[in-house]
Design a protein around this motif. Sequence first.
Motif, PDB file in Angstrom:
ATOM      1  N   LYS A   1      -4.637  -8.060  -4.244  1.00 15.75           N
ATOM      2  CA  LYS A   1      -3.977  -9.009  -3.354  1.00 15.75           C
ATOM      3  C   LYS A   1      -2.521  -8.695  -3.211  1.00 15.75           C
ATOM      4  N   ASP A   2      -1.892  -8.314  -4.311  1.00  8.00           N
ATOM      5  CA  ASP A   2      -0.476  -7.974  -4.428  1.00  8.00           C
ATOM      6  C   ASP A   2      -0.036  -6.659  -3.696  1.00  8.00           C
ATOM      7  N   ALA A   3      -1.149  -5.548  -3.760  1.00  7.35           N
ATOM      8  CA  ALA A   3      -0.967  -4.207  -3.135  1.00  7.35           C
ATOM      9  C   ALA A   3      -0.683  -4.486  -1.803  1.00  7.35           C
ATOM     10  N   VAL A   4      -1.198  -5.513  -1.043  1.00  2.00           N
ATOM     11  CA  VAL A   4      -1.266  -5.471   0.514  1.00  2.00           C
ATOM     12  C   VAL A   4       0.108  -5.860   0.804  1.00  2.00           C
ATOM     13  N   ARG A   5       0.980  -6.578  -0.160  1.00  2.00           N
ATOM     14  CA  ARG A   5       2.302  -6.912   0.110  1.00  2.00           C
ATOM     15  C   ARG A   5       3.345  -5.888  -0.489  1.00  2.00           C
ATOM     16  N   PHE A   6       2.967  -4.936  -0.840  1.00  2.00           N
ATOM     17  CA  PHE A   6       3.911  -3.899  -1.189  1.00  2.00           C
ATOM     18  C   PHE A   6       4.241  -3.239  -0.313  1.00  2.00           C
ATOM     19  N   PRO A   7       5.766  -2.703  -0.324  1.00  2.00           N
ATOM     20  CA  PRO A   7       6.044  -1.854   0.954  1.00  2.00           C
ATOM     21  C   PRO A   7       5.647  -0.537   0.656  1.00  2.00           C
ATOM     22  N   GLN A   8       5.859   0.270   1.955  1.00  2.00           N
ATOM     23  CA  GLN A   8       5.449   1.753   2.024  1.00  2.00           C
ATOM     24  C   GLN A   8       6.418   2.402   0.834  1.00  2.00           C
ATOM     25  N   LEU A   9       5.874   3.149   0.067  1.00  2.00           N
ATOM     26  CA  LEU A   9       6.719   3.629  -0.945  1.00  2.00           C
ATOM     27  C   LEU A   9       7.013   5.176  -0.567  1.00  2.00           C
TER      28      LEU A   9
ATOM     29  N   PHE B   1       7.144  -8.059  -1.825  1.00  5.40           N
ATOM     30  CA  PHE B   1       7.882  -7.298  -2.631  1.00  5.40           C
ATOM     31  C   PHE B   1       8.823  -6.451  -1.751  1.00  5.40           C
ATOM     32  N   SER B   2       9.797  -6.325  -2.106  1.00 10.56           N
ATOM     33  CA  SER B   2      10.752  -5.281  -1.437  1.00 10.56           C
ATOM     34  C   SER B   2      10.934  -3.786  -2.165  1.00 10.56           C
ATOM     35  N   GLU B   3      11.200  -2.928  -1.212  1.00 13.97           N
ATOM     36  CA  GLU B   3      11.316  -1.566  -1.675  1.00 13.97           C
ATOM     37  C   GLU B   3      12.273  -1.460  -2.979  1.00 13.97           C
ATOM     38  N   LYS B   4      13.358  -2.225  -3.058  1.00 13.23           N
ATOM     39  CA  LYS B   4      14.326  -2.390  -4.156  1.00 13.23           C
ATOM     40  C   LYS B   4      13.650  -3.049  -5.408  1.00 13.23           C
TER      41      LYS B   4
ATOM     42  N   THR C   1      -0.814   4.672  -3.117  1.00 16.01           N
ATOM     43  CA  THR C   1      -0.434   5.680  -1.947  1.00 16.01           C
ATOM     44  C   THR C   1      -1.133   6.463  -1.418  1.00 16.01           C
ATOM     45  N   ASP C   2      -2.164   7.069  -1.987  1.00 18.83           N
ATOM     46  CA  ASP C   2      -3.166   8.053  -1.532  1.00 18.83           C
ATOM     47  C   ASP C   2      -4.928   7.433  -1.375  1.00 18.83           C
ATOM     48  N   ASN C   3      -4.904   6.124  -2.085  1.00 20.45           N
ATOM     49  CA  ASN C   3      -6.215   5.616  -2.106  1.00 20.45           C
ATOM     50  C   ASN C   3      -7.369   6.453  -3.134  1.00 20.45           C
ATOM     51  N   SER C   4      -6.637   7.296  -4.000  1.00 25.15           N
ATOM     52  CA  SER C   4      -7.706   8.119  -4.829  1.00 25.15           C
ATOM     53  C   SER C   4      -7.897   7.026  -5.884  1.00 25.15           C
ATOM     54  N   VAL C   5      -9.111   7.097  -6.614  1.00 18.62           N
ATOM     55  CA  VAL C   5      -9.761   6.394  -7.489  1.00 18.62           C
ATOM     56  C   VAL C   5      -9.782   6.782  -8.815  1.00 18.62           C
TER      57      VAL C   5
ATOM     58  N   SER D   1      -0.391  -7.372   6.698  1.00 13.46           N
ATOM     59  CA  SER D   1      -0.655  -8.518   5.935  1.00 13.46           C
ATOM     60  C   SER D   1       0.568  -9.374   6.466  1.00 13.46           C
ATOM     61  N   SER D   2       1.667  -9.030   6.609  1.00 14.65           N
ATOM     62  CA  SER D   2       2.742 -10.075   6.869  1.00 14.65           C
ATOM     63  C   SER D   2       2.371 -10.656   8.405  1.00 14.65           C
ATOM     64  N   LEU D   3       1.837 -10.300   9.146  1.00 15.02           N
ATOM     65  CA  LEU D   3       1.495 -11.170  10.371  1.00 15.02           C
ATOM     66  C   LEU D   3       0.179 -11.877  10.082  1.00 15.02           C
ATOM     67  N   ALA D   4      -0.725 -11.262   9.365  1.00 13.20           N
ATOM     68  CA  ALA D   4      -1.818 -11.843   9.415  1.00 13.20           C
ATOM     69  C   ALA D   4      -2.053 -12.804   8.201  1.00 13.20           C
ATOM     70  N   GLY D   5      -1.241 -12.536   7.091  1.00 14.78           N
ATOM     71  CA  GLY D   5      -1.363 -13.286   5.665  1.00 14.78           C
ATOM     72  C   GLY D   5      -2.264 -12.418   5.055  1.00 14.78           C
ATOM     73  N   ASP D   6      -2.057 -12.604   3.557  1.00 15.12           N
ATOM     74  CA  ASP D   6      -2.767 -11.693   2.491  1.00 15.12           C
ATOM     75  C   ASP D   6      -4.030 -11.699   2.643  1.00 15.12           C
ATOM     76  N   GLU D   7      -4.898 -12.902   2.463  1.00 10.57           N
ATOM     77  CA  GLU D   7      -6.212 -12.830   2.373  1.00 10.57           C
ATOM     78  C   GLU D   7      -7.037 -12.399   3.603  1.00 10.57           C
ATOM     79  N   PRO D   8      -6.511 -12.862   4.847  1.00  7.82           N
ATOM     80  CA  PRO D   8      -7.217 -12.380   6.040  1.00  7.82           C
ATOM     81  C   PRO D   8      -7.149 -11.089   6.300  1.00  7.82           C
ATOM     82  N   TYR D   9      -6.005 -10.353   5.975  1.00 12.62           N
ATOM     83  CA  TYR D   9      -5.973  -8.748   5.894  1.00 12.62           C
ATOM     84  C   TYR D   9      -6.801  -8.146   5.065  1.00 12.62           C
TER      85      TYR D   9
END
Length: 392
Positions: free
Chosen positions: A350-358, A325-328, A275-279, A143-151
């Motif tokens: 849309k925000d979730a794609v900008r979350f860091p790997q937790l 979003f940053s990890e901090k 984190t695990d895509n569970s629903v 998402s960082s390289l593509a942009g949120d919506e395209p990703y």
Amino acid sequence: MGIFQEANENIQHYVLDVIYERRSGGFVPLVRALLRALSGLFELAVQIRLRCYKTGILKTKSLGCMIVSIGNITVGGTGKTPAVEVFARALQKEGRKVAVVSRGYRSSSRFTIKRFLKKLFFLLPKEKQVKVVSDGKKIFLNSSLAGDEPYMLAKKLPGVVVVVDKDRIKAGEYAIQEFGVDTIILDDGYQYLPLNPRFDVLLVDTTNPFGNSRLLPSGVLREPLVNLNRADLFLLTKSKPDNDLTELKSTIRQYNYRAEFIECQHRSIELVNITDNSVRELSFLKGKRIALVSGIADPTGFEKAIESFGPQVAAVHRFQDHHRFSEKEIQRILKDGNKKNIAAVVTTEKDAVRFPQLESTKGIPVFFLRVEMALISGENVFQDSISRLCFK
């Protein structure tokens, strides 16, 4: 959040408060007067540009394939991404080879010291290579390289090509040559005038159609309302079955008497663990203490949607639109959540794609709300539009 980023967000919040008259006193009257003066200049520039395209001073180009533009006349979230999904799937179902072309808002290129120094001294050339987010089979950029919506679109639209470039003529030509597409959807394309002919779909947010009816920067309009006349179809988003939209439709009809209307809403589907895509079903929220996190233009719709499922909202964290979003930051939100004994954190897709790997969520699950666009009225208008686009 860095000092400059925090200062930028504070300035944006201040300007929005001035625009919507949520502040008074001090320098507010002066700032408001300055913004309105700038709006007049902006409107003049917008109309001169449009006139130049109409008279041929600025040239348009045809790509020799079907072009569908999906956009809006205001800044902020009207629901373009779900609308692009709906049109892409419908066209794909009719046998069209579809590509989504986006400018990739706030996408970035890979960082190198050399690139940074060139950018610092204005020596960086335009991107020569179109960014391929997905070839329809594989996703190549985050998402960082593509942009949120395209990703997001690449993840949700298998079989659809997604490419990014500020020069959307170049991106469209690339998609045609490299992937053999016969239909191009311009994401946020209403103001992209160099491509013609095309079918213009204009989204209007029924909860706040035109803001204070002023142009940027003293309002939210990107163009004067008279430019509603370019639209071939109106999607009235965030509608409700019992809404009376007679007044809004009458306003639009003052500028456009030919385009038809489709009323649609954003329907909440489920909660997805980031984190695990569970629903989880939406009923999971009922009675639970939760925190809401968002970095979108207008978070009120998201917040109201979550509140309708009966949780106790213990904390609301709002960030600037497209905030990365940053990890901090996330760990601070989770730490605050533990203090408030919350059972979950909920954000937008849309925000979730900008979350860091937790690495850890401190025992608090973090979900995003999955939504889809559903048509309330005008299903026959939509099907007729798709048929015309597919030459049926």
